[in-house]
Design a protein around this motif. Structure first.
Motif, PDB file in Angstrom:
ATOM      1  N   SER A  38     -10.908 -11.293   2.898  1.00 44.62           N
ATOM      2  CA  SER A  38     -10.803 -10.184   3.850  1.00 44.62           C
ATOM      3  C   SER A  38      -9.569  -9.326   3.530  1.00 44.62           C
ATOM      4  CB  SER A  38     -10.776 -10.707   5.282  1.00 44.62           C
ATOM      5  OG  SER A  38      -9.967 -11.838   5.394  1.00 44.62           O
ATOM      6  N   MET A  39      -8.465  -9.954   3.125  1.00 47.23           N
ATOM      7  CA  MET A  39      -7.297  -9.184   2.721  1.00 47.23           C
ATOM      8  C   MET A  39      -7.578  -8.407   1.433  1.00 47.23           C
ATOM      9  SD  MET A  39      -4.593  -8.796   4.477  1.00 47.23           S
ATOM     10  CE  MET A  39      -3.749  -9.544   5.875  1.00 47.23           C
ATOM     11  N   LYS A  74     -10.358  -7.302   0.358  1.00 51.89           N
ATOM     12  CA  LYS A  74     -11.220  -6.163   0.647  1.00 51.89           C
ATOM     13  C   LYS A  74     -10.401  -5.026   1.233  1.00 51.89           C
ATOM     14  CE  LYS A  74     -14.237  -3.888   3.534  1.00 51.89           C
ATOM     15  NZ  LYS A  74     -14.138  -3.405   4.899  1.00 51.89           N
ATOM     16  N   HIS A  75      -9.454  -5.379   2.065  1.00 51.38           N
ATOM     17  CA  HIS A  75      -8.648  -4.357   2.712  1.00 51.38           C
ATOM     18  C   HIS A  75      -7.783  -3.602   1.708  1.00 51.38           C
ATOM     19  CE1 HIS A  75      -6.200  -2.398   5.725  1.00 51.38           C
ATOM     20  NE2 HIS A  75      -5.156  -2.750   5.001  1.00 51.38           N
ATOM     21  N   ASN A 116     -16.095  -1.933  -0.869  1.00 52.69           N
ATOM     22  CA  ASN A 116     -17.069  -1.767   0.208  1.00 52.69           C
ATOM     23  C   ASN A 116     -18.444  -2.264  -0.160  1.00 52.69           C
ATOM     24  OD1 ASN A 116     -16.099  -0.801   2.558  1.00 52.69           O
ATOM     25  ND2 ASN A 116     -15.731   1.223   1.656  1.00 52.69           N
ATOM     26  N   LYS A 166       0.828  -1.210   0.000  1.00 48.36           N
ATOM     27  CA  LYS A 166       0.000   0.000   0.000  1.00 48.36           C
ATOM     28  C   LYS A 166       0.861   1.258   0.000  1.00 48.36           C
ATOM     29  CE  LYS A 166      -4.596  -0.238   1.547  1.00 48.36           C
ATOM     30  NZ  LYS A 166      -5.561   0.220   2.532  1.00 48.36           N
ATOM     31  N   TYR A 169     -18.903  -5.977  -0.231  1.00 48.45           N
ATOM     32  CA  TYR A 169     -19.037  -6.659   1.048  1.00 48.45           C
ATOM     33  C   TYR A 169     -20.343  -6.328   1.752  1.00 48.45           C
ATOM     34  CZ  TYR A 169     -14.519  -8.588   0.478  1.00 48.45           C
ATOM     35  OH  TYR A 169     -13.470  -9.316  -0.015  1.00 48.45           O
ATOM     36  N   HIS A 170     -20.812  -5.091   1.565  1.00 45.10           N
ATOM     37  CA  HIS A 170     -22.032  -4.721   2.269  1.00 45.10           C
ATOM     38  C   HIS A 170     -23.284  -5.097   1.501  1.00 45.10           C
ATOM     39  CE1 HIS A 170     -19.951  -2.979   5.571  1.00 45.10           C
ATOM     40  NE2 HIS A 170     -19.201  -2.257   4.769  1.00 45.10           N
ATOM     41  N   PRO A 226      -7.412  -8.297   9.031  1.00 37.94           N
ATOM     42  CA  PRO A 226      -8.242  -7.250   8.442  1.00 37.94           C
ATOM     43  C   PRO A 226      -9.699  -7.449   8.873  1.00 37.94           C
ATOM     44  CG  PRO A 226      -7.613  -8.855   6.779  1.00 37.94           C
ATOM     45  CD  PRO A 226      -6.930  -9.262   8.044  1.00 37.94           C
ATOM     46  N   LYS A 227     -10.384  -6.350   9.135  1.00 32.43           N
ATOM     47  CA  LYS A 227     -11.765  -6.476   9.576  1.00 32.43           C
ATOM     48  C   LYS A 227     -12.709  -6.190   8.417  1.00 32.43           C
ATOM     49  CE  LYS A 227      -9.998  -5.513  14.043  1.00 32.43           C
ATOM     50  NZ  LYS A 227      -8.620  -5.542  13.469  1.00 32.43           N
ATOM     51  N   LEU A 228     -13.717  -7.034   8.301  1.00 32.63           N
ATOM     52  CA  LEU A 228     -14.611  -6.896   7.152  1.00 32.63           C
ATOM     53  C   LEU A 228     -15.586  -5.739   7.321  1.00 32.63           C
ATOM     54  CD1 LEU A 228     -15.566 -10.501   6.064  1.00 32.63           C
ATOM     55  CD2 LEU A 228     -14.282  -8.817   4.788  1.00 32.63           C
ATOM     56  N   ASP A 229     -15.910  -5.419   8.573  1.00 32.22           N
ATOM     57  CA  ASP A 229     -17.000  -4.469   8.789  1.00 32.22           C
ATOM     58  C   ASP A 229     -16.555  -3.014   8.846  1.00 32.22           C
ATOM     59  OD1 ASP A 229     -15.675  -5.426  10.947  1.00 32.22           O
ATOM     60  OD2 ASP A 229     -17.352  -5.371  12.331  1.00 32.22           O
ATOM     61  N   ILE A 230     -15.264  -2.770   9.101  1.00 31.16           N
ATOM     62  CA  ILE A 230     -14.852  -1.371   9.176  1.00 31.16           C
ATOM     63  C   ILE A 230     -13.702  -1.079   8.217  1.00 31.16           C
ATOM     64  CG2 ILE A 230     -15.636  -0.646  11.469  1.00 31.16           C
ATOM     65  CD1 ILE A 230     -12.942  -1.625  12.544  1.00 31.16           C
ATOM     66  N   GLU A 231     -13.490   0.213   7.981  1.00 33.48           N
ATOM     67  CA  GLU A 231     -12.416   0.659   7.104  1.00 33.48           C
ATOM     68  C   GLU A 231     -11.168   0.915   7.922  1.00 33.48           C
ATOM     69  OE1 GLU A 231     -12.253   1.195   3.620  1.00 33.48           O
ATOM     70  OE2 GLU A 231     -13.907  -0.187   4.051  1.00 33.48           O
ATOM     71  N   GLU A 232     -10.037   0.382   7.478  1.00 34.81           N
ATOM     72  CA  GLU A 232      -8.796   0.710   8.165  1.00 34.81           C
ATOM     73  C   GLU A 232      -7.805   1.171   7.114  1.00 34.81           C
ATOM     74  OE1 GLU A 232      -8.059  -2.884  11.048  1.00 34.81           O
ATOM     75  OE2 GLU A 232      -8.817  -3.543   9.134  1.00 34.81           O
ATOM     76  N   GLU A 233      -7.077   2.218   7.435  1.00 36.32           N
ATOM     77  CA  GLU A 233      -6.064   2.703   6.513  1.00 36.32           C
ATOM     78  C   GLU A 233      -4.921   1.688   6.469  1.00 36.32           C
ATOM     79  OE1 GLU A 233      -4.631   4.600   3.868  1.00 36.32           O
ATOM     80  OE2 GLU A 233      -6.804   4.719   4.071  1.00 36.32           O
TER      81      GLU A 233
END
Lengths: 332, 342
Positions: free
Chosen positions: A216-217, A219-220, A240, A198, A243-244, B260-267
């Motif tokens: 999950s990665m 998505k991040h 986003n 990143k 996933y939502h 990593p969390k699916l429900d929130i945004e993290e930089e």
């Protein structure tokens, strides 16, 4: 997500078939279309055998395409003929591989591995400049100068992946295909590599195609995500939104299948469990390829292949549930 | 609850060229009836060696038990002669491995591999074992078991092979099932199927499960209790809720933070800097000291003793000593909403 939506790559109806024997053809990638914008990370997910790695390799022209085209800044990648132009093109696209053990030559020192591209493309003038450039790259990926004279076996998996990243960056590429770059690493090391990728993207304005099965990665790290199933793209969305509000039943099942590291949530969550296995891509089901495992399959799904359509802005899906003509089916 | 397995101060080493690798260094835990205990940790933390020690699958030499005991039914498994272990393996304790392709015999039909244990441990005839095999394949969700039982492993898909492995492991109703990364080689949708199957079978048969994994999502999904391993030691253990909602060890914080969390945004993802210790020459004090953001001088000198946080939770960290400074759990390691943490 970059504000300008300038297309860096335009992939149109791309196909890659492998001939197995006289009778059977493995259609690993069977007509996928999408764009990759300048400066974004496009995630490509799907289960093993869905064609995501083949797609990545065909885009880079590591495989010749069977049909369709890949436009890179307006130029069809598969039409480049002259050696000089191919070399130029190779410089702008690089790859990071999954297995940091198999993708580094065990008989070369780290500095020779990193400088191989620099040498081939003649990017430096003197040995001194070469050493400086290698040191700079080592530091960039969080390694030390004195690591350069060592051999790959002296490094851990995470460090090797850093070497692979330094090698990819050596020729100043615009576009990097990262094929499962973190799957072979431990959780705590995965986070290190993802953060590094990143940061490099931000500093160097890189565009990534990030291929992975770990949603999950993906998505991040991704701005947009494409989901593949049996050689076809089934859905594309901003990460986003995907996933939502997943649209395609396969995407829904895929997301619901990821176990979340939160015990209370896990205890109450309703899970969609798909039945059976992925069918063989040599002989895929008629109509929609997902219908044999789809909990919402309708009559039409076995007869007609769903069209790849823009459901709303930046939201593509191939499913009869979202087609006006067949909509009467349950949209639960 | 009844303890069915007690591991006490277990140490396992491997003699390698030039050095002794101390893979497991003083590990103690109990397993209770019908529960699922998850052992989590990174590669090289000693979790698989612990599991293989219970099954006595460690090749000796180069491996050796340095210290400790594994009590099962009141008997110490570390001292059992190999002949007697054969009556425990597969009958009392079953095991499933990560890679179902290399752990099944490619030259034997699935049916024969299931029958092996049934004939040896339950004195069944070939015919009875064959019928029981069909029943077991049906139980683990393999379609047309009458046909499938006569097939070889290469004719099965990855998910089906793992189902077959589970059928073999459960054939003799073992009291304990050890699952070493059972779904790591599988795709997520198939993983969901296998986890679902394991949970269902546990409810039916009451088998206790030791689940070895690096995936905290699977732990949250399956486990009732958790042991976190690092550098050959258990650094923290507790119920699944305690470990996720009230973790006390900085390594557990780091693990939870790097997911990593699916429900929130993290930089940026929280990172545990550095890499795990070399177990040929482990640090004298706490194994996590080189990567711990809160390390103090005491940490380098001596391994901290366990502090009892509750009846079920134990943590080995100097931060829990009275003399240590107060440290708050980092935000990145907080799981779920405040209503859960309250």
């Amino acid at each position: 997500m970059p504000s300008t939506k300038e297309k860096l790559l335009e992939i149109k109806d791309l196909k890659k078939h492998f001939k197995l024997d006289r009778k059977s053809i493995l259609k690993a990638v069977d007509g996928i279309s999408f764009d990759i914008y300048q400066g974004e990370t496009f995630g490509l997910v799907g289960e093993s055998g869905c064609g995501k790695s083949t797609a990545g390799r065909t885009i880079m022209r590591m495989y010749e395409a069977t049909d369709g085209k890949v436009d890179f800044v307006g130029r069809n990648v598969h039409h480049i003929q002259s050696k000089r132009e191919i070399k130029e093109f190779n410089k702008s696209m690089q790859m990071i591989f999954q297995d940091p053990y198999a993708s580094l030559n065990p008989r070369m020192t780290v500095k020779d591995i990193i400088a191989e591209g620099i040498d081939i493309h003649g990017l430096i003038k003197s040995p001194k400049e070469r050493a400086e450039r290698v040191n700079e790259l080592l530091e960039l990926v969080g390694l030390n100068k004195d690591h350069g004279s060592r051999f790959p076996h002296e490094f851990s998996g995470g460090q090797r992946q850093r070497i692979g990243i330094a090698r990819a960056l050596a020729v100043n590429p615009e576009f990097i295909v990262a094929d499962e770059p973190i799957s072979a690493l431990d959780v705590s090391i995965q986070a290190q590599i993802v953060n590094l990728l990143k940061r490099l993207q931000k500093d160097h304005g890189l565009t990534y195609l990030f291929i992975a099965h770990d949603l999950s990665m993906v998505k991040h790290i991704s701005d947009r995500v494409g989901v593949m199933y049996l050689g076809k793209m089934v859905e594309i969305a901003k990460s986003n939104e995907l996933y939502h509000e997943p649209l395609h039943p396969y995407t829904r099942a895929l997301i619901s299948a990821i176990p979340v590291p939160n015990p209370q949530l896990e205890r109450t969550r309703e899970r969609i469990i798909l039945e059976g296995d992925v069918p063989s891509p040599v002989n895929p089901p008629s109509g929609c390829r997902f219908r044999t495992r789809c909990p919402l399959a309708m009559d039409v799904c076995s007869r007609v292949e769903p069209e790849w359509q823009e459901y709303k802005e930046d939201r593509w899906v191939a499913c009869h549930l979202y087609d006006e003509r067949y909509k009467e089916g349950s949209l639960a | 609850m009844n303890k069915i397995l007690e591991v006490k101060d277990l140490s396992v080493s491997f003699d390698t060229y030039g050095a002794e690798v101390k893979a497991v260094r003083g590990v103690s835990f109990d397993l209770e009836e019908k529960e699922t205990l998850a052992i989590v940790g990174e590669s090289g933390s000693g979790k698989s060696v612990t599991a293989q020690s219970i099954m006595r699958l460690i090749q000796m030499p180069p491996g050796k038990f340095v210290n400790g005991s594994i009590l099962f039914n009141g008997e110490d498994l570390t001292e059992k002669p190999e002949k007697q272990m054969e009556n425990i393996r597969g009958k009392e304790i079953g095991m499933i491995f990560q890679d179902p392709m290399t752990s099944l015999n490619p030259t034997m039909t699935i049916g024969k591999q299931i029958a092996e244990g049934l004939i040896k441990h339950r004195n069944m005839s070939k015919k009875e074992a064959h019928l029981k095999g069909i029943e077991l394949l049906k139980l683990v969700g393999i379609p047309t078991p009458e046909v499938r039982i006569n097939q070889y492993p290469h004719e099965y898909s990855g998910g089906m092979r793992q189902r077959a492995m589970i059928a073999i492991a459960l054939a003799c109703n073992p009291k304990i099932l050890i699952a070493d990364e059972p779904t790591t080689a599988l795709d997520v949708t198939i993983q969901a199927q296998i986890l679902d199957l394991m949970r269902g079978l546990q409810e039916e048969t009451g088998t206790a499960i030791i689940l070895i994994t690096h995936d905290l999502g699977i732990v949250a999904n399956m486990a009732s209790r958790v042991a976190v391993m690092y550098g050959g030691k258990i650094v923290e253990t507790g119920t699944v809720d305690e470990i996720f909602y009230h973790p006390k060890h900085p390594y557990t914080w780091g693990l939870l933070g790097s997911m990593p969390k699916l429900d929130i945004e993290e930089e940026e993802l929280q990172v545990i800097p550095g890499s795990p210790p070399d177990l040929a020459d482990p640090p004298k004090g706490c194994p996590f000291v080189t990567r711990c953001p809160y390390a103090m001088s005491a940490c380098t000198k001596q391994m901290p003793a366990y502090t009892n946080i509750s009846d079920t939770q134990k943590t080995a960290c100097w931060l829990l000593d009275d003399r240590a400074p107060e440290v708050q759990i980092p935000e990145s390691a907080i799981v779920g909403g405040s209503e859960i943490n309250a």
